[in-house]
Design an enzyme around this catalytic site. Structure first.
Site, mmCIF file in Angstrom:
data_model
loop_
_atom_site.group_PDB
_atom_site.id
_atom_site.type_symbol
_atom_site.label_atom_id
_atom_site.label_comp_id
_atom_site.label_asym_id
_atom_site.label_seq_id
_atom_site.Cartn_x
_atom_site.Cartn_y
_atom_site.Cartn_z
ATOM 1 N N ASP A 194 0.881 -1.167 0.000
ATOM 2 C CA ASP A 194 0.000 0.000 0.000
ATOM 3 C C ASP A 194 0.917 1.216 0.000
ATOM 4 O OD1 ASP A 194 -2.202 1.894 0.517
ATOM 5 O OD2 ASP A 194 -3.300 0.110 1.162
ATOM 6 N N HIS A 271 -3.548 3.034 -4.584
ATOM 7 C CA HIS A 271 -2.834 2.719 -3.343
ATOM 8 C C HIS A 271 -1.425 2.203 -3.632
ATOM 9 C CE1 HIS A 271 -5.834 3.261 -0.138
ATOM 10 N NE2 HIS A 271 -6.736 2.886 -1.029
ATOM 11 N N GLU A 327 -10.378 2.298 -4.352
ATOM 12 C CA GLU A 327 -10.082 3.721 -4.183
ATOM 13 C C GLU A 327 -9.011 4.257 -5.137
ATOM 14 O OE1 GLU A 327 -11.166 4.512 0.407
ATOM 15 O OE2 GLU A 327 -9.254 3.490 0.149
ATOM 16 N N TYR A 418 -15.065 -3.783 10.169
ATOM 17 C CA TYR A 418 -13.840 -2.971 10.197
ATOM 18 C C TYR A 418 -13.333 -2.821 11.629
ATOM 19 C CZ TYR A 418 -13.011 -1.930 5.328
ATOM 20 O OH TYR A 418 -12.659 -2.044 4.007
ATOM 21 N N PHE A 419 -12.319 -3.618 11.926
ATOM 22 C CA PHE A 419 -11.830 -3.671 13.301
ATOM 23 C C PHE A 419 -10.908 -2.491 13.637
ATOM 24 C CE2 PHE A 419 -12.383 -8.506 14.341
ATOM 25 C CZ PHE A 419 -13.724 -8.399 14.033
HETATM 26 C C1 ACM Z 1 -10.716 -0.391 1.823
HETATM 27 O O1 ACM Z 1 -11.083 -0.263 2.996
HETATM 28 N N1 ACM Z 1 -10.208 0.644 1.161
HETATM 29 C C2 ACM Z 1 -10.833 -1.659 1.122
#
Ligand code: ACM
Length: 688
Positions: A194, A271, A327, A418-419
């Site tokens: 990333d 990313h 994104e 989403y932790f």
């Molecule tokens: C993400 O949370 N951008 C996959």
């Protein structure tokens, strides 16, 4: 008669106590499909022996596991002995619907785990180990006689970890794999690349790990607040790291021995700022740090990615290779001559279709090597690649769209998976990215949407928790965010919905937190949980409930909280504006008028606002509250200036209200935005 009566009564009490005791000992997480307590106990001791007809490397995996466990069992060549644990491979029947199904029988004489496959035996052992660990201090383990029949609900049960924003060692990864296996998870999604750092050795492109794996800052936050640059490992300030190919092999092998598949993620086309920093020729601008997308018009991009994927496929036997896809800004593509030329030659109408071209081209490459492409739900944009599987994160819509189009999907929506979100009252927690995801909300998730038909439901392979690590600089902090929420996710993924009960799970989770602490993990201390925002727990009753609201300025389409009735529906917001209970206004004032229907006495008007400056959510500059009898001529009741400083970076809530005595039919509530660009959010205008 009387004596007998008393005896019977005593016996009944004793039996009740015993059965309660025994029931309390069958605390397996995730909850099995069926559990039946039987009479008696089995005593595991130093003389208990182990038999299995399992052969090959799987035999080694399960034997190694048992050797390292509190059960120090010696091996025997004969099945079914007294005082033995037997791991028996059986023929496939309807009793074992999946290769991961198992049965665990505990009788006073012996323990038998049966399954059609090593994986099933492995999960049976995990259940047995949980029972053993629950009375861990004893030298001998007395286990209640029981018959457990178990099978997973979903075949994909995953945990994702971002090691780009903050690097974690291979030892840390292996430690989490242990717990994944213990709670019957079977996919580790390793987010290896990333913009904040490249973490996998690629022999052909050494700059990825000589430079793009190192940042001259302690934390991601420091890096973001400075130049977002990289350095070499020998820079005295260098922080970061990467996995050598040997490290990767070690982790993959370790995972395999725990029946876990490791799915690598190599991000593209967005990313990817860290790659472009060291190989700027792969960007549209030809310069580092301009944007984060690979140039889609440049064939060198595909050469690079195919070279990288070739090395990746050699290391990871996983059928799935995750290519990110989320994104991508695609800004550079709009003006880049090479991207424009590609769009013309391939007949692509827009940059979304160019992205789809990009993903399809990579898919063709992966398919040619016998692999399958997996990507975040943005890979749906511009048309989904023919055989791609979608990981649905922005909600469930991507997964639903994929399944309706006949594609497989994995659910991991921000709302429940989403932790990196806060797990308790944000002011009591270490800084997080935002959001609010308490244990119960993870637990309540149903990853197979009711809106799909039976065939489409089969395409939902499973569910995954994601841990992004922007705000998680240490391994202890990562564990704090993972546990015990991972247990809830495990039960969502494994257990039949009709077997789930949050009250029962919560009891077990409290004990598991103790277990985790005792074994060197750093879970969130569940027993101290404060929970949801109190005002959000009950519907608020007030005079404006259900009345007509007129908006001068529209709310933001992504934050409607249910639309025109949201500010008078009695539903108060929780700790996060993403819960669809807060109505958001972007770069504009709130100016709404409520028609109460008839003139009435009013004693208070109040609304609550939040400030969280990371995502540009601000208190209003000031609020004005007015009333009117005719809807035309308004009298101001009060103007309230904001007193929360704009640099207050703690999540803050504040009421802006008036109290007094008046009579009116119309109430106008105006919240002026401050001079910062961003949002104002409110949840309800309470009139009393
Ligand atoms: C993400 O949370 N951008 C996959």
């Amino acid at each position: 008669m009387k004596r007998n009566g008393i005896n019977l009564f005593v016996l009944l009490i004793v039996l009740l106590c015993c059965s309660n005791n025994l029931a309390a000992q069958l605390n397996i997480t995730p909850k099995p499909l069926s559990e039946e307590l039987q009479k008696g106990t089995f005593t595991l001791n130093s003389k208990t022996v182990l038999y299995s007809n399992l052969q090959g490397e799987e035999r080694k995996y399960v034997f190694d596991l048992l050797k390292e466990s509190p059960l120090k069992l010696s091996e025997t060549q004969k099945s079914g002995k007294k005082n033995s644990v037997n791991l028996i491979l059986v023929e496939k029947t309807a009793e074992y619907p999946s290769f991961e199904s198992y049965q665990l029988s505990i009788t006073p004489k012996r323990i038998t785990i049966s399954a059609t496959n090593g994986a099933g035996l492995f999960y049976g052992i995990q259940s047995l180990l949980q029972l053993v660990n629950q009375n861990e201090d004893a030298k001998t383990h007395k286990l209640p006689a029981a018959l457990i029949k178990d099978t997973p609900r979903l075949s994909y049960r995953g945990l994702h970890l971002d090691v780009s924003r903050h690097f974690n060692t291979k030892e840390f990864i292996k430690k989490q794999l242990d717990m994944m296996a213990y709670y019957k998870l079977n996919r580790f999604h390793w987010h290896l690349t990333d913009g904040a750092g490249w973490r996998i050795e690629i022999k052909k492109y050494p700059l990825l790990t000589d430079v793009a794996a190192w940042r001259p800052y302690n934390t991601w936050k420091d890096w973001v607040n400075n130049k977002m640059d990289y350095c070499t490992k020998d820079n005295p300030k260098a922080r970061g790291g990467y996995y050598t190919q040997e490290d990767i092999k070690e982790v993959v092998a370790y995972a395999k021995s725990h029946f876990i598949t490791v799915i690598p993620e190599i991000e593209m086309p967005g990313h990817s700022g860290e790659v472009l920093a060291v190989y700027p020729g792969l960007s549209c601008s030809g310069k580092p740090y301009v944007n984060s997308d690979f140039c889609a018009g440049n064939d060198s991009t595909f050469t690079f990615l195919q070279d990288v994927l070739t090395e990746v496929m050699e290391l990871f036997p996983s059928k799935y290779i995750h290519i990110g896809g989320d994104e991508a800004g695609k800004e550079g593509w709009k003006t880049c001559p090479k991207c424009q030329a590609r769009m013309a030659s391939e007949n692509l109408k827009n940059v979304e279709e160019l992205q789809s071209y990009f993903v399809r081209r990579i898919e063709t490459f992966l398919n040619a090597h016998g692999r399958k492409l997996l990507g975040w739900d943005e890979i749906l944009q511009g048309g989904l690649a023919p055989d791609a599987t979608v990981m649905s994160w922005r909600g469930e819509e991507g997964g639903i769209a994929a399944a309706r189009a006949g594609h497989q999907a994995i659910m991991t929506p921000v709302t429940n998976c989403y932790f990196d979100y806060y797990q308790d009252v944000p002011s009591t927690q270490p800084e997080a990215i935002g959001g609010f995801l308490p244990l119960q909300k993870v637990y309540s998730y149903n990853p197979v949407p009711d809106s799909l038909n039976a065939e489409q439901k089969k395409l939902i392979l499973g569910v995954q928790a994601n841990l992004w690590t922007e705000f998680i600089p240490t391994p202890e902090h990562a564990e704090y965010m993972i546990y015990p929420r991972l247990l809830a996710l495990a039960e969502v993924a494994w257990s039949a919905p009709e077997r789930k009960s949050y009250t029962d799970f919560h009891e077990r989770a409290l004990k598991e937190v103790d277990f985790l602490e005792k074994h060197g993990y750093h879970p969130f201390p569940l027993k101290n949980e404060l929970g949801e925002r109190p005002v959000s727990m009950n519907k608020e009753d007030h005079l404006a409930l259900g009345k007509k609201v007129t908006y001068k300025e529209n709310y933001y389409p992504n934050y409607t909280a249910g639309g025109d009735s949201a500010l008078v529906d009695g539903i108060r917001g929780g700790w996060s504006y993403v819960d669809n209970r807060w109505q958001g206004f972007m770069n504009k004032d709130i100016d709404v008028t409520i028609d109460l229907g008839t003139s009435m006495p009013i004693h208070s008007v109040c609304a609550n606002f939040m400030q969280i400056i990371g995502p540009s959510v601000w208190m209003p500059h000031d609020v004005e509250i007015k009333v009117s009898e005719d809807g035309t001529n308004f009298t101001s009741l009060k103007q309230i200036e904001n007193d929360v400083p704009v640099d207050n970076d703690k999540l803050t809530f504040r009421d802006f209200g008036w109290e007094g005595d008046t009579t009116a039919r119309y109430v106008q509530y105006v919240a002026h935005q401050n001079d910062k660009k961003g949002f104002i959010f409110t949840d309800e205008i309470v009139v009393k």
